[in-house]
Design a protein around this motif. Structure first.
Motif, PDB file in Angstrom:
ATOM      1  N   THR A 152       1.852  19.435   0.832  1.00 45.89           N
ATOM      2  CA  THR A 152       2.664  18.828  -0.210  1.00 45.89           C
ATOM      3  C   THR A 152       3.584  17.769   0.390  1.00 45.89           C
ATOM      4  OG1 THR A 152       4.461  20.455   0.005  1.00 45.89           O
ATOM      5  CG2 THR A 152       2.671  20.974  -1.535  1.00 45.89           C
ATOM      6  N   SER A 153       4.124  16.955  -0.484  1.00 42.14           N
ATOM      7  CA  SER A 153       5.052  15.915  -0.061  1.00 42.14           C
ATOM      8  C   SER A 153       6.101  15.721  -1.139  1.00 42.14           C
ATOM      9  CB  SER A 153       4.309  14.601   0.186  1.00 42.14           C
ATOM     10  OG  SER A 153       5.218  13.555   0.477  1.00 42.14           O
ATOM     11  N   ARG A 154       7.295  15.343  -0.735  1.00 39.71           N
ATOM     12  CA  ARG A 154       8.368  15.053  -1.685  1.00 39.71           C
ATOM     13  C   ARG A 154       8.801  13.589  -1.639  1.00 39.71           C
ATOM     14  NH1 ARG A 154      10.541  19.473  -4.172  1.00 39.71           N
ATOM     15  NH2 ARG A 154       9.948  21.502  -3.300  1.00 39.71           N
ATOM     16  N   THR A 155       8.116  12.781  -0.845  1.00 41.60           N
ATOM     17  CA  THR A 155       8.462  11.369  -0.761  1.00 41.60           C
ATOM     18  C   THR A 155       7.208  10.503  -0.838  1.00 41.60           C
ATOM     19  OG1 THR A 155       8.432  11.456   1.660  1.00 41.60           O
ATOM     20  CG2 THR A 155      10.570  11.728   0.584  1.00 41.60           C
ATOM     21  N   LEU A 156       7.417   9.276  -1.287  1.00 42.79           N
ATOM     22  CA  LEU A 156       6.361   8.276  -1.342  1.00 42.79           C
ATOM     23  C   LEU A 156       6.678   7.209  -0.301  1.00 42.79           C
ATOM     24  CD1 LEU A 156       3.847   7.270  -3.027  1.00 42.79           C
ATOM     25  CD2 LEU A 156       5.483   5.849  -4.281  1.00 42.79           C
ATOM     26  N   PHE A 157       5.662   6.792   0.446  1.00 45.32           N
ATOM     27  CA  PHE A 157       5.828   5.766   1.469  1.00 45.32           C
ATOM     28  C   PHE A 157       5.063   4.520   1.056  1.00 45.32           C
ATOM     29  CE2 PHE A 157       6.314   9.861   3.478  1.00 45.32           C
ATOM     30  CZ  PHE A 157       7.437   9.698   4.274  1.00 45.32           C
ATOM     31  N   VAL A 158       5.703   3.370   1.205  1.00 47.42           N
ATOM     32  CA  VAL A 158       5.075   2.100   0.882  1.00 47.42           C
ATOM     33  C   VAL A 158       5.222   1.167   2.079  1.00 47.42           C
ATOM     34  CG1 VAL A 158       4.977   0.139  -0.712  1.00 47.42           C
ATOM     35  CG2 VAL A 158       5.684   2.387  -1.547  1.00 47.42           C
ATOM     36  N   ALA A 159       4.139   0.484   2.415  1.00 46.81           N
ATOM     37  CA  ALA A 159       4.157  -0.526   3.471  1.00 46.81           C
ATOM     38  C   ALA A 159       3.639  -1.834   2.897  1.00 46.81           C
ATOM     39  CB  ALA A 159       3.299  -0.100   4.659  1.00 46.81           C
TER      40      ALA A 159
ATOM     41  N   ASN B 241       0.853  -1.177   0.000  1.00 49.83           N
ATOM     42  CA  ASN B 241       0.000   0.000   0.000  1.00 49.83           C
ATOM     43  C   ASN B 241       0.892   1.232   0.000  1.00 49.83           C
ATOM     44  OD1 ASN B 241      -1.606   2.170   1.853  1.00 49.83           O
ATOM     45  ND2 ASN B 241      -3.018   0.980   0.592  1.00 49.83           N
ATOM     46  N   ALA B 242       0.621   2.189  -0.882  1.00 48.06           N
ATOM     47  CA  ALA B 242       1.479   3.367  -1.011  1.00 48.06           C
ATOM     48  C   ALA B 242       0.690   4.644  -0.807  1.00 48.06           C
ATOM     49  CB  ALA B 242       2.135   3.402  -2.395  1.00 48.06           C
ATOM     50  N   ARG B 243       1.360   5.663  -0.263  1.00 51.75           N
ATOM     51  CA  ARG B 243       0.740   6.969  -0.093  1.00 51.75           C
ATOM     52  C   ARG B 243       1.834   8.018   0.130  1.00 51.75           C
ATOM     53  NH1 ARG B 243      -3.417   6.966   3.104  1.00 51.75           N
ATOM     54  NH2 ARG B 243      -3.658   4.721   2.968  1.00 51.75           N
ATOM     55  N   SER B 244       1.457   9.262  -0.107  1.00 50.47           N
ATOM     56  CA  SER B 244       2.313  10.395   0.239  1.00 50.47           C
ATOM     57  C   SER B 244       1.838  10.954   1.565  1.00 50.47           C
ATOM     58  CB  SER B 244       2.236  11.481  -0.841  1.00 50.47           C
ATOM     59  OG  SER B 244       2.748  11.002  -2.062  1.00 50.47           O
ATOM     60  N   PHE B 245       2.783  11.285   2.434  1.00 51.97           N
ATOM     61  CA  PHE B 245       2.433  11.787   3.753  1.00 51.97           C
ATOM     62  C   PHE B 245       2.706  13.278   3.864  1.00 51.97           C
ATOM     63  CE2 PHE B 245       3.239   7.499   6.026  1.00 51.97           C
ATOM     64  CZ  PHE B 245       1.924   7.146   5.835  1.00 51.97           C
ATOM     65  N   THR B 246       1.869  13.935   4.659  1.00 49.30           N
ATOM     66  CA  THR B 246       2.145  15.308   5.059  1.00 49.30           C
ATOM     67  C   THR B 246       3.145  15.260   6.217  1.00 49.30           C
ATOM     68  OG1 THR B 246       0.295  15.235   6.588  1.00 49.30           O
ATOM     69  CG2 THR B 246      -0.146  16.045   4.359  1.00 49.30           C
TER      70      THR B 246
ATOM     71  N   PHE C 213      11.803  10.612  -5.952  1.00 45.75           N
ATOM     72  CA  PHE C 213      12.125  10.543  -7.372  1.00 45.75           C
ATOM     73  C   PHE C 213      12.622  11.898  -7.860  1.00 45.75           C
ATOM     74  CE2 PHE C 213       8.970   7.357  -6.448  1.00 45.75           C
ATOM     75  CZ  PHE C 213       9.319   6.255  -7.220  1.00 45.75           C
ATOM     76  N   PHE C 214      13.665  11.856  -8.661  1.00 43.70           N
ATOM     77  CA  PHE C 214      14.205  13.056  -9.311  1.00 43.70           C
ATOM     78  C   PHE C 214      14.529  14.156  -8.308  1.00 43.70           C
ATOM     79  CE2 PHE C 214      11.527  10.878 -12.475  1.00 43.70           C
ATOM     80  CZ  PHE C 214      12.520  10.546 -13.383  1.00 43.70           C
ATOM     81  N   GLY C 215      15.188  13.772  -7.218  1.00 39.56           N
ATOM     82  CA  GLY C 215      15.632  14.734  -6.219  1.00 39.56           C
ATOM     83  C   GLY C 215      14.572  15.143  -5.222  1.00 39.56           C
ATOM     84  N   GLY C 216      13.368  14.598  -5.354  1.00 41.78           N
ATOM     85  CA  GLY C 216      12.284  14.942  -4.431  1.00 41.78           C
ATOM     86  C   GLY C 216      11.270  15.867  -5.071  1.00 41.78           C
ATOM     87  N   VAL C 217      10.631  15.386  -6.150  1.00 39.16           N
ATOM     88  CA  VAL C 217       9.591  16.179  -6.825  1.00 39.16           C
ATOM     89  C   VAL C 217       8.487  16.514  -5.828  1.00 39.16           C
ATOM     90  CG1 VAL C 217       7.842  16.152  -8.641  1.00 39.16           C
ATOM     91  CG2 VAL C 217      10.086  15.103  -9.041  1.00 39.16           C
ATOM     92  N   GLU C 218       8.047  17.774  -5.841  1.00 40.18           N
ATOM     93  CA  GLU C 218       6.974  18.200  -4.945  1.00 40.18           C
ATOM     94  C   GLU C 218       5.623  17.760  -5.505  1.00 40.18           C
ATOM     95  OE1 GLU C 218       5.910  22.269  -2.631  1.00 40.18           O
ATOM     96  OE2 GLU C 218       5.682  22.333  -4.802  1.00 40.18           O
ATOM     97  N   LEU C 219       4.889  16.989  -4.693  1.00 36.66           N
ATOM     98  CA  LEU C 219       3.549  16.535  -5.053  1.00 36.66           C
ATOM     99  C   LEU C 219       2.529  17.227  -4.162  1.00 36.66           C
ATOM    100  CD1 LEU C 219       4.233  12.706  -5.387  1.00 36.66           C
ATOM    101  CD2 LEU C 219       3.742  14.285  -7.262  1.00 36.66           C
TER     102      LEU C 219
END
Length: 252
Positions: free
Chosen positions: A220-227, A151-156, A205-211
């Motif tokens: 916003t988040s610059r990392t993706l978390f997967v568990a 399961n993946a998500r971006s965190f604040t 990805f790519f130095g921490g793309v802002e999402l």
């Protein structure tokens, strides 16, 4: 053709036995410049999983590098994004229609007047799940699928603090951190000692793309978390091998 090392093995991504036909790069070679593609890890994969993952990679590589903040970002836009968009008129139109002016915060905390582009974050989330399964096999030879779920998500900021707390408290059976391509893909992961199918991953990805989440203005988040987890209750609460939604990427 896959070498004998990978042919007829269990597919790392779906967990079906004796179906692997190819050696798939966990992170596609196309993410990286020609001089940083050496020794990228490969895993056994079936044709269906390989094709689905390739479709995700093609979309992500057509958009996400435009928000790159690593040293190779300008070259990636010219050499990778440009040719891909030239072959995809529909995506070009969607990006142009969704373009918006907005303030962008750089990784070092400075603000710039920039713009954002629409981005289908669920595709990156699904790709992140594939990558986590591949990395677990590559580093620890742990076959997560099909008995466990990713399961993946971006965190604040608050979610990131929760992740950090979990990271510190886990009884780790293995930890890994790596940077490929001078910031193109950076990650760290941990598996639980008593059950290595339970893992946590943090990826950029790519130095921490802002999402930016379209449903959470200003966050916003610059990392993706997967568990990953094989607990039935945990799986039932998530119900799918991905999480995500509509998002935008920030362009400085």
């Amino acid at each position: 053709m896959a070498s004998k090392k990978y042919r007829n093995k269990t597919c790392v991504y779906c967990g079906e036995a004796a179906v692997a036909e190819t050696a798939d790069h966990v992170v596609a070679r196309e993410f990286f410049s020609m001089d940083t593609r050496a020794n990228l890890p490969k895993v056994p994969a079936c044709r269906d999983c390989n094709n689905h993952k390739s479709q995700l990679e093609h979309y992500v590589l057509s958009v996400l590098p435009m928000g790159g903040v690593h040293s190779g970002a300008p070259a990636a836009i010219v050499n990778q994004v440009g040719p891909r968009l030239a072959k995809n008129a529909a995506l070009q139109r969607a990006l142009l229609a969704g373009q918006r002016d907005r303030a962008i915060m750089t990784p070092d905390g400075r603000w710039w007047q920039g713009m954002s582009l629409p981005f289908e974050a669920e595709r990156l989330a699904t790709l992140g799940c594939y990558i986590a399964l591949g990395l677990a096999w590559h580093h620890w030879r742990v076959q997560i699928a099909p008995s466990a779920l990713a399961n993946a998500r971006s965190f604040t900021a608050a979610g990131t603090r929760f992740f950090e707390d979990m990271w510190d408290r886990l009884d780790a059976g293995g930890r890994i951190a790596h940077n490929w391509g001078n910031g193109v893909f950076e990650y760290r992961g941990v598996c639980v000692r008593t059950n290595p199918r339970v893992t946590l991953w943090q990826m950029s990805f790519f130095g921490g793309v802002e999402l930016a989440d379209s449903e959470k203005p200003g966050q916003t988040s610059r990392t993706l978390f997967v568990a990953t987890n094989d607990d039935p209750e945990w799986i039932a609460q998530r119900g799918a091998r991905r999480a995500g939604g509509r998002a935008s990427i920030g362009l400085g």
